[in-house]
Each structure stands twice: as C-alpha cells, then as structure tokens.
Design an enzyme around this catalytic site. Sequence first.
Site, PDB file in Angstrom:
ATOM      1  N   LYS A   1      52.887 -55.192  15.179  1.00  0.00           N
ATOM      2  CA  LYS A   1      52.677 -54.484  13.831  1.00  0.00           C
ATOM      3  C   LYS A   1      53.920 -54.945  12.719  1.00  0.00           C
ATOM      4  CE  LYS A   1      53.180 -51.379  10.443  1.00  0.00           C
ATOM      5  NZ  LYS A   1      53.866 -51.626   9.516  1.00  0.00           N
TER       6      LYS A   1
ATOM      7  N   GLY B   1      48.798 -53.151   8.970  1.00  0.00           N
ATOM      8  CA  GLY B   1      48.768 -51.715   8.879  1.00  0.00           C
ATOM      9  C   GLY B   1      49.215 -50.872   8.580  1.00  0.00           C
TER      10      GLY B   1
ATOM     11  N   GLY C   1      52.514 -47.708   9.205  1.00  0.00           N
ATOM     12  CA  GLY C   1      53.271 -47.644  10.300  1.00  0.00           C
ATOM     13  C   GLY C   1      52.647 -46.087  10.419  1.00  0.00           C
TER      14      GLY C   1
ATOM     15  N   GLY D   1      51.134 -47.740  13.557  1.00  0.00           N
ATOM     16  CA  GLY D   1      52.959 -47.150  14.079  1.00  0.00           C
ATOM     17  C   GLY D   1      52.018 -45.763  15.343  1.00  0.00           C
TER      18      GLY D   1
ATOM     19  N   CYS E   1      70.863 -55.098   6.967  1.00  0.00           N
ATOM     20  CA  CYS E   1      70.582 -53.835   8.309  1.00  0.00           C
ATOM     21  C   CYS E   1      73.427 -53.875   7.714  1.00  0.00           C
ATOM     22  CB  CYS E   1      70.712 -53.387   9.087  1.00  0.00           C
ATOM     23  SG  CYS E   1      69.896 -54.921  10.361  1.00  0.00           S
TER      24      CYS E   1
HETATM   25  P1  TAP Z   1      60.488 -48.433   7.758  1.00  0.00           P
HETATM   26  O1  TAP Z   1      60.705 -47.389   6.805  1.00  0.00           O
HETATM   27  O2  TAP Z   1      61.127 -47.589   9.403  1.00  0.00           O
HETATM   28  O3  TAP Z   1      59.465 -49.193   8.631  1.00  0.00           O
HETATM   29  C1  TAP Z   1      59.269 -49.819   9.382  1.00  0.00           C
HETATM   30  C2  TAP Z   1      57.985 -50.458  10.106  1.00  0.00           C
HETATM   31  O4  TAP Z   1      58.044 -48.707  10.544  1.00  0.00           O
HETATM   32  C3  TAP Z   1      57.188 -50.456   9.056  1.00  0.00           C
HETATM   33  O5  TAP Z   1      56.482 -51.932  10.261  1.00  0.00           O
HETATM   34  C4  TAP Z   1      56.246 -49.121   9.110  1.00  0.00           C
HETATM   35  O6  TAP Z   1      55.461 -49.412   8.833  1.00  0.00           O
HETATM   36  C5  TAP Z   1      56.962 -48.802  10.275  1.00  0.00           C
HETATM   37  N1  TAP Z   1      56.593 -47.186  10.088  1.00  0.00           N
HETATM   38  C6  TAP Z   1      56.730 -46.369   8.889  1.00  0.00           C
HETATM   39  N2  TAP Z   1      56.550 -45.079   9.635  1.00  0.00           N
HETATM   40  C7  TAP Z   1      56.023 -45.126  11.373  1.00  0.00           C
HETATM   41  C8  TAP Z   1      55.956 -44.061  11.944  1.00  0.00           C
HETATM   42  N3  TAP Z   1      55.509 -43.129  11.582  1.00  0.00           N
HETATM   43  N4  TAP Z   1      55.669 -44.779  13.005  1.00  0.00           N
HETATM   44  C9  TAP Z   1      55.812 -45.774  13.716  1.00  0.00           C
HETATM   45  N5  TAP Z   1      56.178 -47.050  12.421  1.00  0.00           N
HETATM   46  C10 TAP Z   1      56.582 -46.539  11.405  1.00  0.00           C
HETATM   47  O7  TAP Z   1      61.899 -49.180   7.209  1.00  0.00           O
HETATM   48  P2  TAP Z   1      61.869 -50.531   6.220  1.00  0.00           P
HETATM   49  O8  TAP Z   1      61.745 -49.643   4.923  1.00  0.00           O
HETATM   50  O9  TAP Z   1      60.186 -51.790   6.779  1.00  0.00           O
HETATM   51  O10 TAP Z   1      63.416 -51.481   6.779  1.00  0.00           O
HETATM   52  C11 TAP Z   1      64.063 -50.450   5.619  1.00  0.00           C
HETATM   53  C12 TAP Z   1      65.383 -50.382   7.314  1.00  0.00           C
HETATM   54  O11 TAP Z   1      65.010 -50.663   8.202  1.00  0.00           O
HETATM   55  C13 TAP Z   1      66.659 -50.221   6.540  1.00  0.00           C
HETATM   56  O12 TAP Z   1      67.119 -48.160   7.249  1.00  0.00           O
HETATM   57  C14 TAP Z   1      67.390 -50.895   7.556  1.00  0.00           C
HETATM   58  O13 TAP Z   1      68.718 -51.058   8.045  1.00  0.00           O
HETATM   59  C15 TAP Z   1      67.046 -51.020   8.916  1.00  0.00           C
HETATM   60  N6  TAP Z   1      67.166 -52.594   9.938  1.00  0.00           N
HETATM   61  C16 TAP Z   1      67.893 -52.232  10.616  1.00  0.00           C
HETATM   62  C17 TAP Z   1      67.623 -53.808  11.495  1.00  0.00           C
HETATM   63  C18 TAP Z   1      68.853 -53.139  12.488  1.00  0.00           C
HETATM   64  S1  TAP Z   1      68.176 -55.067  13.390  1.00  0.00           S
HETATM   65  N7  TAP Z   1      69.136 -52.066  12.759  1.00  0.00           N
HETATM   66  C19 TAP Z   1      67.408 -54.460  10.764  1.00  0.00           C
HETATM   67  C20 TAP Z   1      66.753 -54.878   9.682  1.00  0.00           C
HETATM   68  C21 TAP Z   1      66.530 -53.223   8.989  1.00  0.00           C
HETATM   69  P3  TAP Z   1      55.364 -49.504   7.204  1.00  0.00           P
HETATM   70  O14 TAP Z   1      54.201 -51.393   7.053  1.00  0.00           O
HETATM   71  O15 TAP Z   1      53.727 -48.450   6.957  1.00  0.00           O
HETATM   72  O16 TAP Z   1      56.123 -48.687   6.000  1.00  0.00           O
END
Ligand code: TAP
Length: 470
Positions: A170, A201, A203, A207, A279
């Site tokens: 996803k 789709g 999250g 998700g 991150c």
């Molecule tokens: P999120 O908003 O958490 O989204 C990540 C993924 O989760 C997206 O595919 C999102 O779908 C999905 N998602 C959203 N709500 C969900 C739910 N209720 N259940 C399951 N999945 C759900 O993060 P982001 O804004 O994409 O990424 C930024 C964050 O990622 C930052 O906090 C960053 O630090 C962190 N990050 C961490 C790492 C490591 S390795 N620690 C690496 C990269 C990024 P949608 O497409 O609908 O949003």
Amino acid sequence: MREYLKFYIDGQWVDPVEPKTSDVINPATEEPAGRISMGTAADVNKAVAAARKAFPSWSQTSKAERLEVLKSIQAEYARRQPELGEAIMEEMGAPSSLANGFHVGLGAGHLQTAIEVLEKFEFEQARGAHVLRYEPIGVCGLITPWNWPMNQTCVKVFPALATGCTMILKPPQLASLSAHILAEILDAAGVPAGVFNLVQGSGSVIGTVLSKHEDVDMISFTGSEPVGVQIQKDAADTVKRVGLELGGKSPWIVLDDDQLATNVASATAGMMGNSGQTCSAGSRLLVPNSRMAEAIEAATAAANGVSVGDPRGNFAMGPVVSKGQYNVIQEYIQKGLDEGAQLIAGGLGRPEGLDKGWYVKPTVFVGTNDMVIAREEIFGPVLVIIGYDDADQAVEIANDSPFGLGGYVTGSDVELARSIARRMRTGAIWINNGFDFHAPFGGYKRSGNGREWGDYGFHEYLEIKSMIGF
Ligand code: TAP
C-alpha cells in the site's frame, strides 16, 4: 498525465472493484502529474486472498530460485531506472539529480543487499541439542511513506521476497506513481502470481483493512508516529507482528576542532537535502557554545548557498511534497519565531521569485532543546542549532528527545566521536558521514521498534522455529 488506474493482484493488472480516482499532484507545478484508483476493502480482500494462495509454494522455494527472481528484478530495475527517477521527481518534487541518483540508487542498493544477504543467509542453524530454523512469517502488508518512495518500498519488498513471504504493498497516495512502475518491474521480472500485490488508495481505508485483516500475518509500516500507534491498535486483535519505522529529531554533534566550520556547513546543507523530508535528518545541530559565532556564520552561509528551484533545473532543493506539508512547515517556522528562537537564515514564505510550487526557504534557527522546534519533527528544511558546553552535555541534549532514530558525530577526534556514539540512545549513529547498506536501520523510543536494511531487515519477515532433538 500518467493514468495508473489498475491494481496488480494475483499476477494481473485488474480494475478496482469500485471505480474511484484521485489525482497525484506535482508539488513543483501544483498541477496533476498522474491519476490513481482509490481502492476499497474489496480490493484488499482480493489481494490478501491472492497472497495467501501464493504463500505455500513461494515459501517453499529454494534460495537459488528466489535469487534467480531477485536477479531478474535487478535487470528490469536497471532498465527502468530513468522512468523511476522521472516519476519520483514528478510525484514528490525531488530535484532530477537527486531523484535519478540517490532516490533510485537506494532502491537498487537494497535489491543488491537483499541478494548478498540471501546468498549467505543460513535458514537452518545447528545449536547444541536443537536446530534453529527461520521461516517466512507469511502474508505481509507493507505500508510506505512518500518521502523516499523507492528506498522505503524496496527496503521492505526485497527482504520480504528474499525470505519467502508474500505481500500486499500500500504505497502513499502522494507518491504512488513510482510504486506502480515498481509493480510493472516485478511483473516483467516474472515474480510468480500472488507473491507481490499492489493496491493503491488511502491509508485510512486500505491501511486499516490490512492492519485488521485476519489473513495478514505481519504489517511493516514506515511513516508517522500517530499512524504507527493506530496500526498497532488495529493489529492487536489479530496478534499480528507490527514493524514500525517512525519519525525522528536526530541530533548532529559537531566536535570542537579546526574542522568545525566545514562540518557545520555540511551538516546544514545535508539537512536541506530532499527538502528536509528525511526521517533520520540531523535536524538538531549541536555545536560548542564557545564556538557559536563561528558556527552561526558557517550555517548561515551554507543555508543561503542552497539553491532552490524547479526539480527539472539545476537546483539543490526542490519543493516540499504538498500544500499540506508546506503549511505545516510554515506553522513551525512561525512557532520558532514566537518562542524566541534566533532566525539566522530563511524564514516564512516562499524563496524570492518562486510564486508557484510548494517551495520553502532553507531555514536555520538558533534555539534551545526545550523549544517545540527542537522537540517535534518538522519534516522540512528547518534546522535548529543548540549550544553545548562539553561532551557530556552534548550527549545529554542529544538524548533528551522523545525520538531515537539517528545521530551524527563529526570531528577529527575519532576516539571522542566513538565514545559519544556509544552513549547516544538512537538506533543508528553516523560517524564522519559513514554509509553502509548492511547496517541495520531503525529507532529507539518513539522512532519505532523495527530494524530494516541488511540481514536484520530479513529478520523482520522471519519466524523462529526450534527443532529440538532434530
Ligand atoms: P503517514 O501519514 O504516517 O503515512 C504513511 C503511510 O501510512 C501512507 O501510506 C498513509 O496513507 C498510510 N496511512 C495513513 N493512515 C493510516 C492508517 N490509519 N492505517 C494504516 N496506514 C495509514 O506518514 P507520511 O506523512 O507519509 O511520512 C512522513 C513520516 O514518515 C514522518 O514522520 C517520517 O519521519 C516518517 N518516516 C520514517 C522513516 C523511518 S525508516 N523511520 C522513514 C521515512 C519516513 P496515505 O497515502 O493515505 O497518506
């Protein structure tokens, strides 16, 4: 405009059960770059059934068979690299050189690493009166973020494939174009039907269904802390394994030596890479109080020297991923001003001359570790410089954070750097900008509980079986 309206399920490109689409916006132009379908629970159920059906045979394949598939993917990935780079540039605004270089290269690196690890991996080990056997955990739901789309996807997909798991990917809505191309690569490389499935789709729909699904054995998630918490709750009733790779507020300690100005400059420029959307970015720069004036001068020059503009042009930094992200970053910059941090570069608004596209000024504050801008993850090109008196205090400040993902130490006294590295409560420390695809990556504290990259990335997807008296 790219029309990626089909999902990849059971080895076929199929229409969604209910037709519904969403545009993927190019943050540099604010115009649509592509269109994807928005799946529903019915699509997820089909994908999970396909992955479940494929698991008995894929999990029993030999190392040699899986290596052959991975090498075939490698050839196809190499062939499609320019298209992947173009898609990443369009979907999240990475400058062309970065998108085609590091972004696509990290995916290739994880693939090569998965091959190297698999070649040596002992799935059975004799240990005294028992044999320890590693077995694939089963059907995996892989949920990824937009900030390093190929890195985050490949670091999950290839170890999962290598260990004999089947999966449903996803991808993030914001950066779903490159994920579609990756699915085409796996299809062309001959990954057996059902082993890899792609459902696009939101999250909150896809998700959540994956996290709660009775027939999904594991969720590997990279993203924000609140979503990680929600996934754990959703997964609790089915007692599935949840691997979390979450956010960070990583400290970068610059030692007191004759390289201080150079090291401050490179840490500042590094923070602005990928528009600060990393991150493990070193977003808290710790410098000796006795050298603060020098550090401010070096950081200001470095931030002002970061060129910002069209990802297709020759600029170091493109826009941030979306209007929403732009607004969040502006709010944090305002918060920094409100709480009395000293602004030494950048600030509110777009860089001069850029009226369209979600461009942010490379921004540097001097502040204290208790400020909101030093405690919360901003996920944009905003650096906070914090002073320290001695090495003990530097370590104390570094560890005073709810997060524990990365840490950095730069300086010529390598023994001091090593002793600081040993005392920092983070999952990874980079001393003098080292890099290794085989080093495990993951967080302490609120940065998560998983470890990806290299052989530890394999263990995320493996069950342990003890065969006693074997
Ligand atoms: P999120 O908003 O958490 O989204 C990540 C993924 O989760 C997206 O595919 C999102 O779908 C999905 N998602 C959203 N709500 C969900 C739910 N209720 N259940 C399951 N999945 C759900 O993060 P982001 O804004 O994409 O990424 C930024 C964050 O990622 C930052 O906090 C960053 O630090 C962190 N990050 C961490 C790492 C490591 S390795 N620690 C690496 C990269 C990024 P949608 O497409 O609908 O949003």
